[in-house]
Design a protein around this motif. Structure first.
Motif, PDB file in Angstrom:
ATOM      1  N   ILE C 357      55.158  45.842  64.114  1.00 52.78           N
ATOM      2  CA  ILE C 357      54.527  45.761  62.790  1.00 52.78           C
ATOM      3  C   ILE C 357      53.015  45.943  62.897  1.00 52.78           C
ATOM      4  CG2 ILE C 357      54.021  44.219  60.861  1.00 52.78           C
ATOM      5  CD1 ILE C 357      56.795  43.118  61.078  1.00 52.78           C
ATOM      6  N   ASN C 358      52.426  45.324  63.894  1.00 47.84           N
ATOM      7  CA  ASN C 358      50.961  45.264  63.932  1.00 47.84           C
ATOM      8  C   ASN C 358      50.288  46.511  64.494  1.00 47.84           C
ATOM      9  OD1 ASN C 358      51.163  42.762  62.881  1.00 47.84           O
ATOM     10  ND2 ASN C 358      50.730  41.665  64.769  1.00 47.84           N
ATOM     11  N   LEU C 359      51.080  47.387  65.089  1.00 47.80           N
ATOM     12  CA  LEU C 359      50.486  48.493  65.854  1.00 47.80           C
ATOM     13  C   LEU C 359      49.301  49.210  65.191  1.00 47.80           C
ATOM     14  CD1 LEU C 359      50.424  50.229  68.343  1.00 47.80           C
ATOM     15  CD2 LEU C 359      52.286  51.572  67.414  1.00 47.80           C
ATOM     16  N   PRO C 360      49.429  49.648  63.942  1.00 52.85           N
ATOM     17  CA  PRO C 360      48.264  50.374  63.395  1.00 52.85           C
ATOM     18  C   PRO C 360      47.147  49.447  62.936  1.00 52.85           C
ATOM     19  CG  PRO C 360      50.268  50.776  62.108  1.00 52.85           C
ATOM     20  CD  PRO C 360      50.546  49.637  63.015  1.00 52.85           C
ATOM     21  N   HIS C 361      47.388  48.165  62.971  1.00 51.11           N
ATOM     22  CA  HIS C 361      46.420  47.238  62.371  1.00 51.11           C
ATOM     23  C   HIS C 361      45.688  46.387  63.397  1.00 51.11           C
ATOM     24  CE1 HIS C 361      48.591  48.593  58.927  1.00 51.11           C
ATOM     25  NE2 HIS C 361      49.700  48.023  59.342  1.00 51.11           N
ATOM     26  N   ARG C 375      47.236  34.191  67.108  1.00 46.32           N
ATOM     27  CA  ARG C 375      47.590  33.506  65.886  1.00 46.32           C
ATOM     28  C   ARG C 375      47.523  34.473  64.697  1.00 46.32           C
ATOM     29  NH1 ARG C 375      45.632  28.498  62.956  1.00 46.32           N
ATOM     30  NH2 ARG C 375      43.768  29.772  62.762  1.00 46.32           N
ATOM     31  N   ARG C 376      46.450  35.237  64.666  1.00 44.58           N
ATOM     32  CA  ARG C 376      46.324  36.213  63.587  1.00 44.58           C
ATOM     33  C   ARG C 376      47.461  37.207  63.629  1.00 44.58           C
ATOM     34  NH1 ARG C 376      40.411  38.793  63.055  1.00 44.58           N
ATOM     35  NH2 ARG C 376      39.192  36.938  63.512  1.00 44.58           N
ATOM     36  N   GLU C 377      47.774  37.653  64.836  1.00 44.74           N
ATOM     37  CA  GLU C 377      48.852  38.634  64.969  1.00 44.74           C
ATOM     38  C   GLU C 377      50.139  38.081  64.381  1.00 44.74           C
ATOM     39  OE1 GLU C 377      49.352  41.232  68.589  1.00 44.74           O
ATOM     40  OE2 GLU C 377      48.343  39.514  69.471  1.00 44.74           O
ATOM     41  N   ARG C 378      50.451  36.868  64.799  1.00 43.51           N
ATOM     42  CA  ARG C 378      51.678  36.230  64.382  1.00 43.51           C
ATOM     43  C   ARG C 378      51.728  36.073  62.864  1.00 43.51           C
ATOM     44  NH1 ARG C 378      55.615  32.710  65.960  1.00 43.51           N
ATOM     45  NH2 ARG C 378      55.805  34.266  67.581  1.00 43.51           N
ATOM     46  N   ARG C 379      50.633  35.571  62.305  1.00 43.01           N
ATOM     47  CA  ARG C 379      50.598  35.310  60.867  1.00 43.01           C
ATOM     48  C   ARG C 379      50.751  36.591  60.069  1.00 43.01           C
ATOM     49  NH1 ARG C 379      45.668  32.015  59.409  1.00 43.01           N
ATOM     50  NH2 ARG C 379      45.960  30.028  60.470  1.00 43.01           N
ATOM     51  N   PHE C 380      50.023  37.591  60.525  1.00 43.22           N
ATOM     52  CA  PHE C 380      50.043  38.880  59.844  1.00 43.22           C
ATOM     53  C   PHE C 380      51.468  39.422  59.787  1.00 43.22           C
ATOM     54  CE2 PHE C 380      49.273  43.510  59.798  1.00 43.22           C
ATOM     55  CZ  PHE C 380      48.395  43.600  58.732  1.00 43.22           C
ATOM     56  N   ALA C 381      52.128  39.426  60.948  1.00 39.45           N
ATOM     57  CA  ALA C 381      53.475  39.987  61.021  1.00 39.45           C
ATOM     58  C   ALA C 381      54.460  39.138  60.232  1.00 39.45           C
ATOM     59  CB  ALA C 381      53.906  40.105  62.474  1.00 39.45           C
ATOM     60  N   ASP C 382      54.300  37.816  60.321  1.00 39.63           N
ATOM     61  CA  ASP C 382      55.190  36.924  59.582  1.00 39.63           C
ATOM     62  C   ASP C 382      55.151  37.219  58.093  1.00 39.63           C
ATOM     63  OD1 ASP C 382      56.467  35.479  61.460  1.00 39.63           O
ATOM     64  OD2 ASP C 382      55.022  33.826  61.501  1.00 39.63           O
ATOM     65  N   GLY C 385      56.840  40.448  57.338  1.00 38.02           N
ATOM     66  CA  GLY C 385      58.283  40.325  57.536  1.00 38.02           C
ATOM     67  C   GLY C 385      58.915  39.664  56.319  1.00 38.02           C
ATOM     68  N   LYS C 386      58.276  38.623  55.841  1.00 42.87           N
ATOM     69  CA  LYS C 386      58.793  37.929  54.648  1.00 42.87           C
ATOM     70  C   LYS C 386      58.804  38.867  53.454  1.00 42.87           C
ATOM     71  CE  LYS C 386      58.207  33.084  55.361  1.00 42.87           C
ATOM     72  NZ  LYS C 386      56.993  33.003  56.242  1.00 42.87           N
ATOM     73  N   LYS C 387      57.724  39.606  53.328  1.00 46.07           N
ATOM     74  CA  LYS C 387      57.580  40.483  52.190  1.00 46.07           C
ATOM     75  C   LYS C 387      58.736  41.483  52.089  1.00 46.07           C
ATOM     76  CE  LYS C 387      53.728  42.772  49.937  1.00 46.07           C
ATOM     77  NZ  LYS C 387      52.330  43.171  50.110  1.00 46.07           N
ATOM     78  N   VAL C 388      59.171  41.998  53.244  1.00 43.32           N
ATOM     79  CA  VAL C 388      60.254  42.976  53.208  1.00 43.32           C
ATOM     80  C   VAL C 388      61.620  42.334  53.423  1.00 43.32           C
ATOM     81  CG1 VAL C 388      58.749  44.836  53.977  1.00 43.32           C
ATOM     82  CG2 VAL C 388      60.042  43.543  55.661  1.00 43.32           C
ATOM     83  N   ARG C 389      61.655  40.989  53.457  1.00 40.83           N
ATOM     84  CA  ARG C 389      62.901  40.246  53.690  1.00 40.83           C
ATOM     85  C   ARG C 389      63.605  40.682  54.958  1.00 40.83           C
ATOM     86  NH1 ARG C 389      66.060  38.705  48.285  1.00 40.83           N
ATOM     87  NH2 ARG C 389      64.662  39.705  46.808  1.00 40.83           N
ATOM     88  N   LEU C 390      62.870  40.710  56.009  1.00 42.81           N
ATOM     89  CA  LEU C 390      63.414  41.081  57.316  1.00 42.81           C
ATOM     90  C   LEU C 390      64.352  39.989  57.799  1.00 42.81           C
ATOM     91  CD1 LEU C 390      63.165  43.071  59.683  1.00 42.81           C
ATOM     92  CD2 LEU C 390      61.356  41.627  60.586  1.00 42.81           C
ATOM     93  N   ALA C 413      57.434  47.325  56.838  1.00 40.37           N
ATOM     94  CA  ALA C 413      56.445  46.248  56.903  1.00 40.37           C
ATOM     95  C   ALA C 413      55.154  46.770  57.522  1.00 40.37           C
ATOM     96  CB  ALA C 413      56.991  45.094  57.734  1.00 40.37           C
ATOM     97  N   ARG C 414      55.291  47.576  58.548  1.00 40.50           N
ATOM     98  CA  ARG C 414      54.107  48.143  59.192  1.00 40.50           C
ATOM     99  C   ARG C 414      53.281  48.953  58.201  1.00 40.50           C
ATOM    100  NH1 ARG C 414      55.401  52.644  63.478  1.00 40.50           N
ATOM    101  NH2 ARG C 414      55.881  50.879  64.817  1.00 40.50           N
ATOM    102  N   ALA C 415      53.994  49.755  57.399  1.00 42.14           N
ATOM    103  CA  ALA C 415      53.279  50.626  56.469  1.00 42.14           C
ATOM    104  C   ALA C 415      52.546  49.834  55.398  1.00 42.14           C
ATOM    105  CB  ALA C 415      54.261  51.609  55.838  1.00 42.14           C
ATOM    106  N   LEU C 416      53.089  48.682  55.040  1.00 46.16           N
ATOM    107  CA  LEU C 416      52.455  47.899  53.977  1.00 46.16           C
ATOM    108  C   LEU C 416      51.290  47.060  54.485  1.00 46.16           C
ATOM    109  CD1 LEU C 416      55.513  46.634  51.942  1.00 46.16           C
ATOM    110  CD2 LEU C 416      53.967  48.514  51.428  1.00 46.16           C
ATOM    111  N   GLY C 417      51.115  47.076  55.801  1.00 51.32           N
ATOM    112  CA  GLY C 417      50.204  46.133  56.430  1.00 51.32           C
ATOM    113  C   GLY C 417      48.793  46.087  55.864  1.00 51.32           C
TER     114      GLY C 417
END
Ligand code: ATP
Ligand code: ATP
Ligand code: MG
Ligand code: MG
Lengths: 287, 320, 499, 320
Positions: C357-361, C375-382, C385-390, C413-417
């Protein structure tokens, strides 16, 4: 009359000894106005045959090799068919060679082994560094084995074959460090006999670094390469090595080639060039 | 046009190299005799590289071929020195090759160890075994029967107008036979095609029911077999065996296959392309020696020439 | 009596349960749909039937007799034929060889491949599909994705020896097909059915299933929920069975007006693959790109992203030509892209979800000197992930372990990042279940309402019409026309693809 | 439990090896002094392997590190022998490493040559260059300044209760520093994350905006830099430089990284795991020598032990 073309072919050019033969040979060849082509096959013996074929194809006037002639017999036969004389430079005698110029390996090994035996008073534990895969060095090991075997109180701790890929110093050092660690008591090792200088240098470094240079461990090597001479000159544990006259061998080989080019035949299958035991007392006199 | 050049860049490079030597060595290079020489000089590498193609087709490789070649030579020579007939020694060496190859295959395919690690491990083991069997010594001289070492010196005489014109070395003929066999197996049997399928898409092959594990084992065994043949050829040529003599073969064999790979559309190995790879290496060695190029400069040149030959063909072709 | 009955099928992957006491029975000569949300276990049971994955437990009968399926050959002998979910082609083998993959090749002289016969067998299989434009001797890599699918379908039609094919299992075969190609497939399915064979059909496209299937079995969380005759049920019930909730199989309507500002403009664009492309997309607008297989839809997106070099023309994104120079510049300028082939072009399958998810960001998630904050990485991806109901076993799970639909959500999710202003979506709902599809549509609408421009392709024509404001039609690499979607029917749209 | 064992099989193997030597060499193996020895012996290999991890993370590898190490030693020694200060020699050697690494990166990333072929080519070239520069000779003795060779002999003295207890060698400390740096870069920066992404899926990384070409170049440059450091450490340790001394490092470094890879869940390289790989190789050498195992048998054992360690961890883990 065009300059004579001579090819020098060896798999061992990376080794210091060979470099000096070649240097000696080149110097003499230059004086004679020959065109020399030095070919190194980087350890590959079959490639020496290939390069022999290439040289014959190129119609050189003479060839010098520094490799076991039996192993390259296929190439030597091609040279013989083409009537091109081949001289061995420290390579062993063979009917396919016009002659072989070398030092007397048996005598050299005997001299250093006896030096060790005498220095430790005929008793003690000795570490040997050998390399049986290379026939001239293997001979040294055999002779040393025989001499140490003749002293009932000499015990061989280990007969180590170091990894020579890196030139032999670093791995020999690591091996010696391990042996020192396994034999921690003072005096538990009386001497290190090495079939050539690199392992002796590695062992020296290991002993110095382990803080055991005051135990009187006697180290001898062979070939008396410049690094070994330096070490011998400082008067430390590295006490002796045998100096072959590498340049002399190269010179002599060139002399033989010159005679062959003139059409002479050479009777002696082996031509010996004298060697010298190098110790701290004479190291300064040798250059 | 450009894409043709890309595809055949390596081949073009090879032809350019040949043309260069032809021009610079007008009398000696482009002669039948010299080419026969070259063919004989590269024959051992060729056999090892051809059979290396089997595993590389699957995307694997085998680092142990060099020490297997040494081991095979030692095995044969040891039996010779104990008075066994030539056939027995050769058979034992070949069996050793197949066995070692199967062992590699077992490690890679059944235990799932990466080919690099597995064959690096067996490289060490085979080499240790060769040293141990031979006690580190070179076996030569009387111990090697003349029939064995004679093979590498012999050849088929070709007469022209009643006089001996040429001798085609047995070693070269053997290499050609191996080439033909490998080509047939890889290109014309379902076994070979399945190896390509595994290399192209392991998962697809598996899902389609291809017995991937078994085939992978077999391919490694064939590569081991080839290494053993190469080792015997080497031993015959130098009329001796020592425990390190094959070690130069490994990197060169892999390099030859990779060189060949630059010539196929999807970057898969083809044995005929491997032949071109082997030839490039062999011709460079032969020609540069004849031109009396200093050995050190020669090394630099060989590296640079190979890179140039490959570069033209690989621009933009492989992503990885 | 059923042809094939499997019961008590369980399978877990190192703790994660994929199937739990599932059951399935298939009658002779029926088209049986297998439905379920992403990750419900459909592909897993299929791989078990194919003998390429071992079940933890299973009881299978064929014609009432108990059987085992321990490897692919055994499955083949039972008459089972498979098209697996992911397009598993061997790129550097020929079409004929791909079709015969895993089967014994015809031989001559005892050992050598009989190429003529091999080609003929492959030809015959393709002919059954009425496909004549595919040369069996060219490498599979050179086929378009749709043709590759046809090739895989043809492979199931081969019958070697006396092993009659009795059940064709197709795991989302239409996901990579265009409308026309799908129709062809449905014809074949009808013919196979007439010949007495059964078909097990997996798809997330409700309309297809309603049209061609006789019965449906619904999986949820690895369990069999129900089996129904399709004549006795309707879309909504099936969806309810699948999801356990009410989800609409429709498109969320536009709620905001299209913006005034032009965000993306292409003028006389030409790359190696496309030519004469010119259009504008405003903020808040959704532009679809449609056409026959490989008419250049994806290539337009690649040009906009700066992957394919522009040979002529100009692309500006919020006025700047730089943003379309290369993918890295594009992402930096808030352009996000979803590739067509998620496994090959989208995901690092072996790596964790969070990394994917985080690759481009990463830039935005790191402190000075590029040091990352876990921590930021984790939060961002979380959050994404929730947003797209992964649905996953946590953000540290490796992506290959996810079901196909959830993999697609990771890419989404990655694209919406990074609050993208331009979304380039190549088949954004490929292989995604109904519920998730609706989620994705909603997300696209949301982004669009926030002022983003969207350019998307899809082979699902109703989806294009439902989501897009205008549709750009591509024909053989060139732009043909741009049409409004108001009142457009899928048939009208399809007609535009041909002369 | 089983999966834990699979994952850490290699680590368990390492511990078993240590335990074995501890048991068999109760007095000498498990001593601070011996471990310091080991740490010093492996320090050069370690540095090369650590930095090799950069390229292997991307799924590439670099065969040229060994000859780059030799070349770096020769470069420094040559400048020393011409009277340049130590700092100049060291700087030139490191610059050589970075340059050579960039050249590798250029070949692989811009020209698109397969890493195996590209770095095999540069292996040959660097080695030829080293030979040519040094004229094939070993540079040593007066030519090597004491400050340079002294580095490898020196260390940080640790006193306990007023007496010199231990000397931690500078070489070991340097290796640790490199380890820390590589770990930071690979695990804690976006640069490292992107390298892992390239290794995970080159195409996906590119489409996600990763500057794949530039990063790949940079990673190769770092590997070259590491090889140069390794070469300098080696030259300092043996107080001399010769054109082949680094060649043993290449296979071992790659082997160490691969050994480490068996310990990560998804089979990607991790630098801490590489450390375990290096330690396995170093400890085996040290312990088996102390046990006076015949060198040939030792070779066979090393191969077998590595395979066993790896096998337990990889059963069923990798498909390829
Ligand atoms: N190799 C694997 N390792 C771990 N878990 C797996 C693996 N393969 C599948 N799974 C898990 O098993 C479950 C079922 O997956 P499956 O692929 O059968 O779903 P599906 O119903 O086909 O979904 P989709 O419609 O998305 O294709 C999922 O939760 C998935 O994460
Ligand atoms: N489908 C295919 N995939 C890959 N290679 C093929 C295919 N068909 C043919 N070939 C290759 O092309 C060569 C020639 O094929 P062709 O079918 O013409 O065989 P042939 O030798 O003429 O045999 P026959 O006499 O049976 O027709 C084959 O040897 C094979 O290598
Ligand atoms: Mg699925
Ligand atoms: Mg035909």
């Amino acid at each position: 009359q065009a300059a004579s073309k001579v090819a020098v072919i060896t798999p061992y050019l990376a080794q210091p000894g060979t470099q000096f033969y070649v240097e000696g040979f080149k110097a003499a060849a230059e004086k004679n106005g020959w065109e020399t082509n030095i070919v190194d096959t980087a350890g590959d013996v079959a490639a020496v045959i290939s390069r022999l074929e290439d040289a014959v194809n190129q119609k050189v006037d003479a060839i010098v090799i520094n490799v076991d002639p039996q192993q390259v017999a296929a190439g030597l036969e091609v040279a013989r068919e083409a009537g091109i004389p081949v001289v061995g430079m420290d390579s062993g005698s063979d009917p396919l060679l016009a002659t072989n110029v070398t030092s007397n390996g048996y005598a050299m090994a005997a001299e250093t082994a006896v030096y060790v035996a005498n220095r430790i008073g005929g008793k003690g534990r000795v570490v040997m560094f050998v390399f049986d895969a290379f026939p001239p060095v293997q001979i040294r090991g055999v002779v040393a084995d025989a001499i140490f075997g003749n002293f009932p109180d000499i015990e061989i701790v280990d007969r180590v074959t170091p990894d020579v890929q890196d030139g032999g110093i670093a791995d020999s050092r690591a091996k010696m460090e391990a042996i020192l660690a396994a034999n921690p008591d003072k005096g538990s090792i009386a001497a290190v006999w090495a079939a050539w200088d690199q392992p002796a240098l590695g062992a020296l470094q290991a002993i110095e670094d382990a803080g055991r240079s005051d135990e009187g461990i006697v180290i001898v090597g062979m070939d008396a390469n410049p690094q070994a001479r330096d070490a011998i000159g400082t008067g430390g544990n590295f006490e002796a090595s045998m100096a072959q006259d590498f340049i002399g061998i190269g010179n002599k080989a060139a002399e033989m080639v010159g005679r062959l080019l003139k059409g002479e035949t050479i009777r002696e299958p082996v031509v010996y060039v004298p060697t010298t035991l190098v110790t701290s007392s004479n190291v300064a006199d040798l250059d | 046009m450009i894409s043709l050049f890309k595809r055949y860049g390596t081949l073009v490079g090879f032809i350019a190299i040949v043309a260069f030597f032809w021009f610079n060595l007008p009398d000696t290079f482009m002669t039948a005799r010299n080419w026969l020489n070259i063919s004989q000089q590269i024959s051992m590498l060729a056999v090892v590289a051809f059979t290396m193609t089997f595993v590389m087709v699957m995307g694997d490789f085998d680092l142990s071929v060099g020490s297997m070649a040494s081991l095979s030579g030692i095995t044969a020579a040891l039996l010779f020195s104990q008075g066994y007939p030539v056939a027995a020694g050769v058979a034992a060496a070949l069996a050793m090759g197949i066995l070692g190859g199967f062992f590699n295959g077992f490690l890679v395919s059944i235990l799932g160890i990466l080919p690099f690690v597995a064959t690096l491990g067996t490289l060490t083991m085979f080499s240790g075994l060769a040293f141990w069997l031979s006690d580190g010594k070179t076996i030569f001289g009387r111990d090697i029967p003349k029939t064995f070492s004679g093979f590498a010196r012999g050849g088929v005489d070709i007469e022209l107008a009643g006089t001996l014109a040429l001798k085609i070395p047995y070693l070269s003929i053997l290499a050609l036979l191996v080439l033909a066999a490998v080509w047939l197996v890889l290109e014309q049997t379902s076994f070979g095609r399945r190896l390509y399928a595994i290399g192209g898409n392991y998962e697809a092959a598996r899902l389609a029911g291809v017995k991937v594990r078994r085939l992978r084992m077999a391919a490694f065994a064939l590569t081991g077999f080839g290494a053993a043949i190469g080792g015997l050829m080497y031993a015959s040529r130098v009329a001796s065996a020592n425990p390190t003599q094959g070690s130069g073969l490994m990197l060169d064999a892999i390099a030859a296959v990779f060189l060949g790979m630059t010539m196929s559309e999807e970057g898969e190995p083809r044995v005929l392309a491997t032949l071109v790879g082997v030839l490039i290496l062999g011709v460079l060695d032969n020609g540069l020696t004849q031109m009396s190029v200093d050995s050190y400069i020669r090394e630099i040149l060989v590296g640079a020439i190979i890179l140039t030959a490959v570069a033209s063909s690989s621009v933009g072709k492989f992503r990885r | 009596m059923s042809f094939l009955e499997v019961a008590h099928v369980s399978k877990s992957y190192s703790g994660a349960i994929a199937l739990k006491d599932a059951r399935l029975d298939i009658a002779p000569g029926e088209v049986h749909a297998l439905m379920g949300e992403n990750g419900a276990g459909k592909s897993t049971i299929i791989k078990i039937l194919a003998g390429v994955t071992a079940a933890d437990s299973m009881a299978a009968t064929i014609d009432g007799k108990p059987v085992t399926i321990s490897d692919a050959q055994e499955s083949y002998r039972h008459g089972l034929r498979f098209i697996h979910q992911e397009l598993n082609i061997v790129p550097h083998l020929s079409v004929a060889e791909n079709i015969m993959l895993g089967l014994p090749y015809p031989r001559r002289f005892g050992a050598l491949v009989d190429w003529s016969k091999l080609n003929a067998m492959a030809r015959a299989a393709l002919d059954k599909l009425q496909v004549s434009h595919i040369d069996t001797r060219i490498k599979a890599a050179r086929l378009s994705t749709g043709d590759q699918m046809l090739m895989k379908i043809a492979a199931t039609l081969i019958s070697a020896g006396d092993n009659m094919a009795r059940l064709y299992v197709m795991d989302e075969p239409t996901a990579a097909l265009t409308g026309a190609e799908s129709r062809k497939l449905f014809q074949v399915i009808e013919e196979l059915k007439q010949s007495g064979a059964s078909i097990l059909y997996v798809s997330h496209r409700m309309n297809e299933v309603m049209e061609i299937c006789d019965r449906v079995t619904v999986f949820r969380d690895g369990q069999t929920i129900a089996t129904r005759n399709l004549s006795d049920t309707d879309k909504n019930e099936v969806i309810h069975l699948m999801t356990g909730r009410d989800v609409k199989d429709s498109y969320p309507p536009r709620r905001t007006a299209v913006g005034e500002e032009i965000l993306l403009e292409a003028k006389a664009l030409r790359t190696v693959q496309v030519r004469d492309v010119g259009f504008q997309v405003n903020r808040g607008e959704i532009l679809g790109i449609a056409g026959l297989a490989d008419a250049g839809q994806s290539a337009v997106l690649l040009a906009l992203l700066g992957v394919d070099r522009m040979q002529a023309g100009q692309v500006t994104i919020h006025g700047s030509p730089v943003a379309a120079k290369n993918p890295s510049a594009a992402w930096r300028n808030h352009v996000a892209y979803i590739p067509r082939e998620r496994r090959r072009e989208g995901l690092m399958l072996q790596r964790r979800i969070v990394d994917n998810i985080n690759l481009p960001h990463l830039q935005k998630l790191s402190f000075a000197a590029g040091l990352l904050s876990r921590r930021r990485e984790r939060r961002f991806a979380d959050a994404l992930g929730k947003k797209v109901r992964l649905k996953s076993g946590g953000m540290n799970q490796a992506c290959y372990q996810l079901s196909g639909g959830n993999q697609q959500k990771v890419v989404f999710a990655r694209a919406l990042g990074d609050a993208p202003e331009l979304l380039l979506l190549d088949e954004p709902t490929r292989g995604v279940d109904v519920g998730a599809k609706f989620d994705i549509y909603t997300l696209i609408r949301e982004r669009s309402a926030e002022g983003a421009a969207v350019v998307m392709t899809s082979s699902d024509l109703p989806e294009l019409i439902g989501m897009c404001d205008r549709i750009l039609i591509m024909r053989e690499g060139a732009q043909h026309s741009i049409i409004e979607t108001d009142g457009l029917s899928p048939a009208d749209l399809l007609a535009k693809f041909y002369d």
